[in-house]
Design a protein around this motif. Structure first.
Motif, PDB file in Angstrom:
ATOM      1  N   ILE A 167       0.838  -1.054  -0.052  1.00  0.00           N
ATOM      2  CA  ILE A 167      -0.084  -0.073  -0.084  1.00  0.00           C
ATOM      3  C   ILE A 167       0.889   1.360   0.055  1.00  0.00           C
ATOM      4  O   ILE A 167       1.846   1.290   0.784  1.00  0.00           O
ATOM      5  CB  ILE A 167      -1.023   0.000   1.221  1.00  0.00           C
ATOM      6  N   LEU A 168       0.518   2.059  -0.879  1.00  0.00           N
ATOM      7  CA  LEU A 168       1.296   3.465  -0.945  1.00  0.00           C
ATOM      8  C   LEU A 168       0.270   4.523  -0.338  1.00  0.00           C
ATOM      9  O   LEU A 168      -0.732   4.719  -0.843  1.00  0.00           O
ATOM     10  CB  LEU A 168       1.678   3.664  -2.266  1.00  0.00           C
ATOM     11  N   LEU A 169       0.671   5.190   0.454  1.00  0.00           N
ATOM     12  CA  LEU A 169       0.060   6.402   1.101  1.00  0.00           C
ATOM     13  C   LEU A 169       0.639   7.670   0.592  1.00  0.00           C
ATOM     14  O   LEU A 169       1.833   8.023   0.725  1.00  0.00           O
ATOM     15  CB  LEU A 169       0.043   6.346   2.677  1.00  0.00           C
ATOM     16  N   ALA A 170      -0.192   8.456  -0.427  1.00  0.00           N
ATOM     17  CA  ALA A 170       0.537   9.417  -1.035  1.00  0.00           C
ATOM     18  C   ALA A 170      -0.386  10.853  -0.722  1.00  0.00           C
ATOM     19  O   ALA A 170      -1.457  11.065  -0.543  1.00  0.00           O
ATOM     20  CB  ALA A 170       0.399   9.329  -2.388  1.00  0.00           C
ATOM     21  N   THR A 171       0.339  11.898  -0.761  1.00  0.00           N
ATOM     22  CA  THR A 171      -0.133  13.221  -0.441  1.00  0.00           C
ATOM     23  C   THR A 171       0.628  14.419  -1.305  1.00  0.00           C
ATOM     24  O   THR A 171       2.036  14.079  -1.061  1.00  0.00           O
ATOM     25  CB  THR A 171      -0.205  13.632   1.167  1.00  0.00           C
TER      26      THR A 171
ATOM     27  N   ILE B 297      -2.996   2.362  -3.879  1.00  0.00           N
ATOM     28  CA  ILE B 297      -2.613   3.868  -3.667  1.00  0.00           C
ATOM     29  C   ILE B 297      -3.788   4.455  -3.014  1.00  0.00           C
ATOM     30  O   ILE B 297      -4.636   4.702  -3.684  1.00  0.00           O
ATOM     31  CB  ILE B 297      -2.218   4.392  -4.931  1.00  0.00           C
ATOM     32  N   HIS B 298      -3.331   4.846  -1.961  1.00  0.00           N
ATOM     33  CA  HIS B 298      -4.409   5.499  -0.960  1.00  0.00           C
ATOM     34  C   HIS B 298      -3.829   6.988  -0.848  1.00  0.00           C
ATOM     35  O   HIS B 298      -3.016   7.275  -0.081  1.00  0.00           O
ATOM     36  CB  HIS B 298      -4.379   4.713   0.448  1.00  0.00           C
ATOM     37  N   THR B 299      -4.641   8.021  -1.567  1.00  0.00           N
ATOM     38  CA  THR B 299      -3.972   9.487  -1.512  1.00  0.00           C
ATOM     39  C   THR B 299      -5.003  10.316  -0.474  1.00  0.00           C
ATOM     40  O   THR B 299      -5.819   9.542  -0.188  1.00  0.00           O
ATOM     41  CB  THR B 299      -4.278  10.113  -2.876  1.00  0.00           C
ATOM     42  N   GLN B 300      -4.377  11.293  -0.221  1.00  0.00           N
ATOM     43  CA  GLN B 300      -5.038  11.959   0.953  1.00  0.00           C
ATOM     44  C   GLN B 300      -5.347  13.239   0.667  1.00  0.00           C
ATOM     45  O   GLN B 300      -5.404  14.402   1.544  1.00  0.00           O
ATOM     46  CB  GLN B 300      -3.805  12.207   1.954  1.00  0.00           C
ATOM     47  N   ASP B 301      -5.626  13.652  -0.773  1.00  0.00           N
ATOM     48  CA  ASP B 301      -6.095  14.867  -0.937  1.00  0.00           C
ATOM     49  C   ASP B 301      -6.411  14.840  -2.585  1.00  0.00           C
ATOM     50  O   ASP B 301      -6.058  13.948  -3.251  1.00  0.00           O
ATOM     51  CB  ASP B 301      -5.069  16.065  -0.917  1.00  0.00           C
ATOM     52  N   VAL B 302      -7.217  15.870  -2.961  1.00  0.00           N
ATOM     53  CA  VAL B 302      -7.798  15.643  -4.575  1.00  0.00           C
ATOM     54  C   VAL B 302      -6.523  15.789  -5.312  1.00  0.00           C
ATOM     55  O   VAL B 302      -6.500  15.277  -6.603  1.00  0.00           O
ATOM     56  CB  VAL B 302      -8.700  16.813  -4.599  1.00  0.00           C
ATOM     57  N   ILE B 303      -5.544  16.586  -5.166  1.00  0.00           N
ATOM     58  CA  ILE B 303      -4.418  16.841  -6.001  1.00  0.00           C
ATOM     59  C   ILE B 303      -3.644  15.504  -6.342  1.00  0.00           C
ATOM     60  O   ILE B 303      -3.351  15.092  -7.284  1.00  0.00           O
ATOM     61  CB  ILE B 303      -3.430  18.084  -5.767  1.00  0.00           C
ATOM     62  N   SER B 304      -3.220  15.106  -5.101  1.00  0.00           N
ATOM     63  CA  SER B 304      -2.450  13.777  -5.344  1.00  0.00           C
ATOM     64  C   SER B 304      -3.467  12.729  -6.156  1.00  0.00           C
ATOM     65  O   SER B 304      -2.879  11.788  -6.580  1.00  0.00           O
ATOM     66  CB  SER B 304      -1.800  13.165  -4.040  1.00  0.00           C
ATOM     67  N   ALA B 305      -4.714  12.722  -5.605  1.00  0.00           N
ATOM     68  CA  ALA B 305      -5.556  11.874  -6.336  1.00  0.00           C
ATOM     69  C   ALA B 305      -5.615  11.771  -7.907  1.00  0.00           C
ATOM     70  O   ALA B 305      -5.464  10.964  -8.761  1.00  0.00           O
ATOM     71  CB  ALA B 305      -7.065  11.931  -5.811  1.00  0.00           C
TER      72      ALA B 305
ATOM     73  N   HIS C 180      -0.911   1.961 -12.380  1.00  0.00           N
ATOM     74  CA  HIS C 180      -0.953   0.688 -13.020  1.00  0.00           C
ATOM     75  C   HIS C 180      -2.428   0.272 -13.173  1.00  0.00           C
ATOM     76  O   HIS C 180      -3.125   0.518 -11.922  1.00  0.00           O
ATOM     77  CB  HIS C 180       0.037  -0.324 -12.753  1.00  0.00           C
ATOM     78  N   PRO C 181      -2.937  -0.493 -14.108  1.00  0.00           N
ATOM     79  CA  PRO C 181      -4.207  -0.744 -14.344  1.00  0.00           C
ATOM     80  C   PRO C 181      -4.546  -1.938 -13.108  1.00  0.00           C
ATOM     81  O   PRO C 181      -5.622  -1.858 -12.755  1.00  0.00           O
ATOM     82  CB  PRO C 181      -4.332  -1.760 -15.621  1.00  0.00           C
ATOM     83  N   HIS C 182      -3.519  -2.355 -12.618  1.00  0.00           N
ATOM     84  CA  HIS C 182      -3.882  -3.683 -11.673  1.00  0.00           C
ATOM     85  C   HIS C 182      -3.772  -2.977  -9.976  1.00  0.00           C
ATOM     86  O   HIS C 182      -4.127  -3.478  -9.064  1.00  0.00           O
ATOM     87  CB  HIS C 182      -2.900  -4.707 -11.626  1.00  0.00           C
ATOM     88  N   THR C 183      -3.465  -1.352  -9.960  1.00  0.00           N
ATOM     89  CA  THR C 183      -3.525  -0.810  -8.760  1.00  0.00           C
ATOM     90  C   THR C 183      -4.741  -0.176  -8.566  1.00  0.00           C
ATOM     91  O   THR C 183      -5.431   0.568  -9.270  1.00  0.00           O
ATOM     92  CB  THR C 183      -2.193   0.107  -8.759  1.00  0.00           C
ATOM     93  N   ALA C 184      -5.405  -0.183  -7.291  1.00  0.00           N
ATOM     94  CA  ALA C 184      -6.589   0.131  -6.990  1.00  0.00           C
ATOM     95  C   ALA C 184      -6.048   1.802  -6.505  1.00  0.00           C
ATOM     96  O   ALA C 184      -5.376   1.953  -5.657  1.00  0.00           O
ATOM     97  CB  ALA C 184      -7.258  -0.551  -5.815  1.00  0.00           C
ATOM     98  N   LEU C 185      -7.130   2.552  -6.588  1.00  0.00           N
ATOM     99  CA  LEU C 185      -7.067   3.886  -6.212  1.00  0.00           C
ATOM    100  C   LEU C 185      -8.229   4.491  -5.278  1.00  0.00           C
ATOM    101  O   LEU C 185      -9.434   4.272  -5.468  1.00  0.00           O
ATOM    102  CB  LEU C 185      -6.926   4.910  -7.426  1.00  0.00           C
ATOM    103  N   VAL C 186      -7.626   4.717  -3.814  1.00  0.00           N
ATOM    104  CA  VAL C 186      -8.320   5.116  -3.011  1.00  0.00           C
ATOM    105  C   VAL C 186      -7.900   6.503  -2.411  1.00  0.00           C
ATOM    106  O   VAL C 186      -6.768   6.688  -2.295  1.00  0.00           O
ATOM    107  CB  VAL C 186      -8.575   4.158  -1.717  1.00  0.00           C
ATOM    108  N   SER C 187      -9.012   7.357  -2.116  1.00  0.00           N
ATOM    109  CA  SER C 187      -8.343   8.690  -1.431  1.00  0.00           C
ATOM    110  C   SER C 187      -9.316   8.826  -0.112  1.00  0.00           C
ATOM    111  O   SER C 187     -10.656   8.545  -0.092  1.00  0.00           O
ATOM    112  CB  SER C 187      -8.784   9.768  -2.289  1.00  0.00           C
TER     113      SER C 187
END
Length: 410
Positions: A3-7, A109-117, A125-132
């Protein structure tokens, strides 16, 4: 899972974002998941994989992006707001840096704001799920800051910057597989103002590592001698949306009727100089103590008698959660999602946003009524120990990850 937490924002920092990211990392790792954190450097010199020590400086990528963007803006969008131009160059720099750190290696990839999302939606990558998780509304927070600088609401709502923030808000959420909102208040704003369908958002209140927090409370704190006076604590970054100037005005009234208190302000930020000048102008030099940025908030809370947060806008502040768990009587505004966290006269006292008189009245009541202060503190602690559980938040977020993973190929 990996899991990647990104901001988009810099870490470490003052405020709830860092606490959320670090608490969530701890909760996920306790369940056996591997978690990395991607963010900008706190001095804005570059981007980093925080827990690994990997750094990519801005000067490696931004000059190239800026050159191409400046040419495009000049030819295709003459007259574009300079702040919008800056934001676009900065956003693309963040996106390029995120791509450099191999996002394809993560399941979520779990982003923490709309810009990083928005950025991660373009490079995942297509196999990566994107959550914010969306911790605030970029548009309305900016509006509050411009109003603090004397810009009328109607004027700012007609600017390019306002429409730009709205665009980022909308697409930063719509491209996620799943989006988490800590409060129904923020979910309502996104639905009403930015046309996000309700079924694209799930409300999950924040959680905290209560056991670790209680241990930190028992550590010594370096703090001024209060001279036997009751201590009012406000721990919040010095930002226009936190409402410190309303607190100073309320304290000025309080000083006229009682002298058995001091107020500790823990934090730093852009308004520090102005706040110190205003405190001096109000004659509060002896009553208001600026403690600076602190890493020992739990220990400071243990020493305090009352916690206050006079926010003009807020979503789900960790400061209130911590005050609850510490068993303190809290005085808070009804800004944003705060009324979802505090029940008036049960787990704290609530006053209308910006109402100095009611803020003063609530502080006066708690200083003068020991039984009220004790009752609210005891009820706050019982509520906080149950409501702000990190394991409960982690369970709900892992369930959302599973839903997002099922959607990733759609």
């Amino acid at each position: 899972m990996r899991i990647l937490l990104a901001t988009y924002w810099g870490l470490p920092s003052v405020g709830g974002l860092e606490k959320y990211v670090m608490q969530l990392k701890r909760g996920l790792e306790a369940r056996g998941h591997e978690v990395d954190i991607f963010c900008r450097m706190p001095d804005d010199s570059g981007f980093q994989m925080l827990n690994k020590g990997w750094v990519l400086t801005k000067n490696c990528i931004q000059p190239m992006i800026s050159a191409k963007a400046d040419t495009y803006f000049a030819n295709q969008l003459p007259g574009l707001d300079r702040e919008v131009e800056f934001m676009e160059v900065d956003r693309y720099s963040f996106e390029a840096a995120a791509a450099y750190f191999r996002p394809a290696t993560y399941d979520v990839i779990h982003t923490q704001d709309v810009i990083s999302a928005r950025a991660c939606a373009r490079i995942r990558h297509p196999h990566t799920a994107l959550v914010s998780t969306i911790h605030g509304c970029l548009s309305t927070e900016s509006l509050a800051r411009y109003q603090a600088d004397g810009v009328a609401k109607e004027v700012f709502r007609k600017t390019q910057l306002w429409y730009y923030y709205g665009f980022i808000e909308h697409f930063g959420i719509m491209q996620n597989h799943e989006t988490i909102m800590p409060t129904e208040w923020l979910k309502g704003i996104m639905s009403r103002d930015f046309r996000i369908p309700d079924d694209r958002m799930t409300t999950v209140p924040n959680g905290m590592d209560i056991e670790s927090f209680l241990q930190e409370m028992n550590k010594p704190a370096v703090a001024p001698d209060a001279g036997g006076k009751k201590i009012i604590l406000c721990s919040a970054r010095f930002d226009p949306v936190k409402g410190h100037f309303h607190l100073l005005r309320a304290l000025t009234r309080l000083k006229q009727v009682r002298n058995d208190w001091v107020c500790w302000l823990a934090g730093n930020g852009q308004l520090e100089g102005r706040m110190k000048e205003q405190a001096a102008a109000y004659g509060l030099q002896n009553e208001v103590v600026f403690l600076g940025k602190r890493e020992d908030i739990p220990a400071l809370l243990k020493k305090s008698d009352i916690f206050v947060l006079p926010s003009l806008q807020d979503n789900h502040p960790y400061a209130i959660m911590e005050a609850h768990v510490a068993g303190k009587a809290v005085v808070v505004s009804n800004a944003g999602g705060i009324p979802e966290m505090v029940a008036h006269d049960k787990t704290g006292l609530i006053f209308p946003v910006g109402n100095d008189q009611d803020l003063y009245g609530n502080l006066l009541a708690l200083l003068g009524e020991d039984d009220l202060r004790r009752r609210l503190g005891e009820q706050a602690k019982a509520f906080g120990l149950q409501q702000w559980s990190l394991p409960a938040m982690t369970d709900r977020i892992l369930a959302i990850y599973e839903k997002a993973l099922q959607k990733r190929w759609r």
